[in-house]
Scaffold this motif. Structure first.
Motif, PDB file in Angstrom:
ATOM      1  N   TRP A   1       1.641   0.276  -3.172  1.00 10.55           N
ATOM      2  CA  TRP A   1       0.761  -0.054  -4.294  1.00 10.55           C
ATOM      3  C   TRP A   1       0.767   1.005  -5.379  1.00 10.55           C
ATOM      4  O   TRP A   1       0.396   0.742  -6.510  1.00 10.55           O
TER       5      TRP A   1
ATOM      6  N   ILE B   1       1.540  -2.999  -7.537  1.00 12.82           N
ATOM      7  CA  ILE B   1       1.163  -3.957  -6.498  1.00 12.82           C
ATOM      8  C   ILE B   1       2.101  -5.157  -6.489  1.00 12.82           C
ATOM      9  O   ILE B   1       2.248  -5.857  -5.501  1.00 12.82           O
TER      10      ILE B   1
ATOM     11  N   SER C   1      -8.349  -2.922  -6.298  1.00  7.59           N
ATOM     12  CA  SER C   1      -7.167  -3.714  -5.977  1.00  7.59           C
ATOM     13  C   SER C   1      -7.512  -5.180  -5.722  1.00  7.59           C
ATOM     14  O   SER C   1      -6.624  -6.007  -5.640  1.00  7.59           O
TER      15      SER C   1
END
Lengths: 303, 448
Positions: free
Chosen positions: A51, A55, B89
């Protein structure tokens, strides 16, 4: 006659079908929450998915991640620490837990109090236990070293000495989870018909003989469950190592779960590699538990 | 007459009703213009920190002034970064505003488009006076690309200085102001050790602490001199990703740190900044090295410290190549995926405004605005301000980020601990250099 037979087989079939239908809800839940993540994880472990690099950058590397594990010295160091920790803790917990169970079985008065004292640590979460012990074992201001000082002993560097830290973790773990084994073994003892023991006594068997030849064969299956369950838990150790020593000094107490976590979401965000390690580690845990069960069974067959 | 009076009264009433309506509309319209984000909720994730403790009781002022509801979650630093990384994320981060530092989180956020660009916001309001915030602190929150876009607004800063116990030094007849070089200080620490033995440790410094490598940069920079280096790779890697752990300055910096660590109280190897601060505040150590200036706030608070009023401050002492240190900052950022970005900016703007920076300064001891330092110099004390000023004059931003930086810092902790436990410096540094080389090769940085 024929029609009767048909009706019977028809009912059986219907029942079978109904049985399968009852399983559907749990199968769906299992598929969504267990089977899918496992397959997704297994597939992801074949990718270089870092990541930090982005990503959306997912590169297929086949068994590359698994090959990398074999040359990763830190992975093997963590695995070694985990095994030492688990074996020492398991032995200590089992011996202590069994002794406590025998004592609790024997005593007639005050059993509730002792049982509560033993079970109390089980009610605490691992993280709380770890933080509590980190404070108590703090070499400079912790209560343990203060007690040592007050009786004229030298303070011990519980958290910073590479030769001691694993034993420190074992100490915390044994304090925390011994009650677990005690409970299972006590249940085993209490489920044994009392007349067998009395017969033994009448026949003149001493207390060791009574334990060895009457109680232990009965307890073996309980021991098997207790040891396998505890071993799985011990190998999965994370919070205690993470919060008490942070794996230090110089990785002397870094355990597998911690290293896997650091490589993944807990630090390097190297997701593919950390999942590959997690999968290899799960296989290892299953293998170890199979070995333990085998050992206990062989012990039983020899008798 | 009567009818006309009645008519007049009616007319008057009508006029009054109409004007009151009109006036009312104007009033509510004005209120709406002042509170364009009324009713929105901004979710704020904060790290447990003196700034957070100071700001929380003030948040209701912001809520009353803007009509924006603020939901604050506070986490300890040990789990804070994991939560931030995890949240950023995800497709829908569970927070709109979060505390951040110029570290890997910012770099990842930038690479993956998780953190909002704030360039268009900072000059929206003249009253906000963005240029009042020290530019070299803002620079830490710029994306490492050509435009250098801003992704965070600083709220507190820290520079790495040396804390010492004035009373103990005086007791031993050591004039701290005359100690200029590192060698002078080593001699002084030996004298302290002879005088107090095991009772008071000569020094305390971070050990097994994942943030230690950030501060270690200060100790290395103290030996670095004026050689060039690459900002985000610091002293350890050059343009071609060659490793420099065998550079004399790097070795000296590691050696100083390890030596100070070995002088600590029992268990010092396992100390994080938290234990270090506690030990120094409890009077168990005579000096505290290369750590955040803002801890002065704790040490000078009699409720938290037994050494209040007894602490001296100085910039790192000179080495043969001069001296240097680094600085670090905390700031506020906004998630790119936030559904209420504009309202979130209102909170960030308020939290880093002149007023709030000044009102949180006593808690943080590290404001980021020139106006605040001017207003607070008397309260902070001459010696502290002088030490911070001197340190900032010789300071470089201590931020290391690149793919693999976290792994390198993990190895750095191992190396320092090993040296402090008596392993050979050259041997450990050779190992460190090889490990770092392997990491940049694994990450595919070499030959990029």
């Amino acid at each position: 006659m024929k029609t009767e037979e048909n009706t019977v087989s028809h009912t059986v079939n219907r029942r079978k079908r109904l049985g399968y239908m009852y399983m559907i809800p749990s199968l769906v839940i299992l598929a969504v929450f267990v089977i899918y993540p496992v397959i997704y994880g297994a597939v992801t472990s074949l990718y270089d998915w870092d990541w930090v690099a982005g990503i959306d950058k997912k590169l297929f590397v086949g068994l590359g991640n698994y090959l990398q594990i074999f040359s990763d010295r830190l992975f093997w160091n963590a695995l070694k620490n985990t095994v030492i920790f688990a074996v020492l803790s398991l032995l200590a917990e089992f011996v202590l837990g069994l002794c406590c169970a025998m004592l609790l079985y024997k005593i007639k008065k005050g059993g509730v109090i002792f049982r509560t004292v033993l079970i109390f640590p089980l009610t605490i979460s691992d993280m709380v236990a770890a933080i509590m012990w980190r404070m108590m074992l703090d070499p400079a201001s912790g209560v343990v070293n203060q007690m040592l000082r007050s009786i004229g002993l030298k303070p011990v560097d519980w958290l910073g000495n590479a030769n001691i830290v694993i034993f420190t973790l074992v100490l915390v773990e044994v304090w925390w989870m011994t009650g677990n084994i005690t409970l299972i073994m006590l249940a085993g003892l209490q489920s044994m018909p009392i007349d067998q023991l009395e017969c033994g006594q009448i026949d003149g068997a001493n207390s060791w003989q009574r334990f060895r030849y009457l109680q232990w064969p009965h307890l073996r299956s309980f021991a098997e469950s207790a040891l396998s369950l505890r071993m799985i838990d011990l190998l999965r150790v994370f919070a205690i190592a993470w919060a008490v020593t942070q794996g230090g000094p110089n990785r002397a107490s870094e355990v597998s779960q911690q290293y896997i976590y650091t490589n993944g979401l807990g630090g390097y965000l190297d997701i593919g590699y950390s999942i590959a390690m997690a999968i290899l580690f799960s296989v290892f845990v299953v293998a170890i538990v199979a070995v333990i069960k085998r050992i206990i069974r062989i012990g039983g067959d020899n008798e | 007459m009567k009818t006309s009076k009645k008519l007049m009264a009616l007319l008057l009433a009508a006029v009054m009703i109409i004007t009151s309506f009109a006036f009312g509309t104007i009033l509510t319209g004005a209120e709406e213009a002042e509170k364009p984000y009324e009713g929105q909720t901004v979710r704020v994730l904060l790290n447990s920190h003196p700034w957070q403790q100071a700001i929380e009781p003030m948040v209701h002022e912001f809520e009353e002034a803007t009509g924006i509801k603020v939901e604050i979650t506070v986490l300890g630093e040990d789990i804070y970064w994991d939560r931030v990384n995890l949240g950023l994320s995800s497709a829908e981060p569970p927070f709109d505003v979060f505390m951040l530092s110029p570290n890997m989180t910012g770099y990842n956020g930038y690479t993956n488009g998780w953190i909002a660009n704030l360039d268009d916001y900072v000059y929206q309001s003249e009253e906000y006076d963005f240029d009042d915030i020290y530019p070299y602190i803002v620079d830490g929150f710029r994306f490492p690309d050509a435009e250098g876009s801003i992704y965070g607004i600083p709220l507190t800063m820290e520079t790495y200085i040396v804390f010492y116990r004035k009373d103990l030094f005086e007791e031993q007849g050591i004039d701290a102001s005359a100690l200029e070089t590192m060698d002078d200080w080593w001699a002084a620490l030996d004298k302290i050790h002879e005088a107090y033995g095991d009772e008071i440790a000569p020094a305390v410094i971070r050990g097994q602490d994942e943030t230690m490598p950030d501060e270690l940069l200060a100790a290395v920079y103290n030996h670095w001199g004026d050689k060039p280096y690459m900002a985000q790779r610091m002293f350890y890697f050059d343009e071609e990703w060659n490793t420099h752990f065998l550079d004399d300055a790097v070795k000296e910096g590691f050696a100083d740190w390890a030596k100070l660590l070995s002088m600590g109280p029992i268990g010092a190897t396992s100390f994080t900044w938290y234990e270090c601060v506690n030990q120094f505040a409890a009077g168990n150590a005579a000096t505290y090295w290369f750590d955040a200036s803002l801890f002065a706030g704790t040490f000078e608070d009699p409720e938290q410290s037994l050494v209040a009023g007894k602490v001296g401050y100085t910039a790192p002492p000179k080495t043969p190549t001069g001296n240097g240190t680094t600085h670090w900052a905390w700031g506020l950022g906004i998630t790119e995926a936030s559904p209420v970005k504009d309202a979130a900016w209102q909170f960030v703007q308020w939290g880093t405004s002149k007023d709030i920076n000044e009102r949180t300064a006593t808690a943080t001891y590290g404001p980021v605005r020139a106006s605040t330092w001017a207003a607070k110099s008397e309260e902070f004390g001459e010696e502290y301000c002088k030490a911070v000023d001197e340190a900032l004059n010789i300071s470089a931003p201590g931020y290391m980020y690149f793919n693999g930086a976290a792994e390198v810092t993990g190895r750095i902790i191992d190396a320092v601990v090993r040296i402090s436990q008596g392993e050979d410096l050259d041997e450990v540094m050779n190992w460190m250099d090889a490990e770092a080389q392997a990491i940049v090769e694994k990450e595919g940085l070499k030959g990029e």
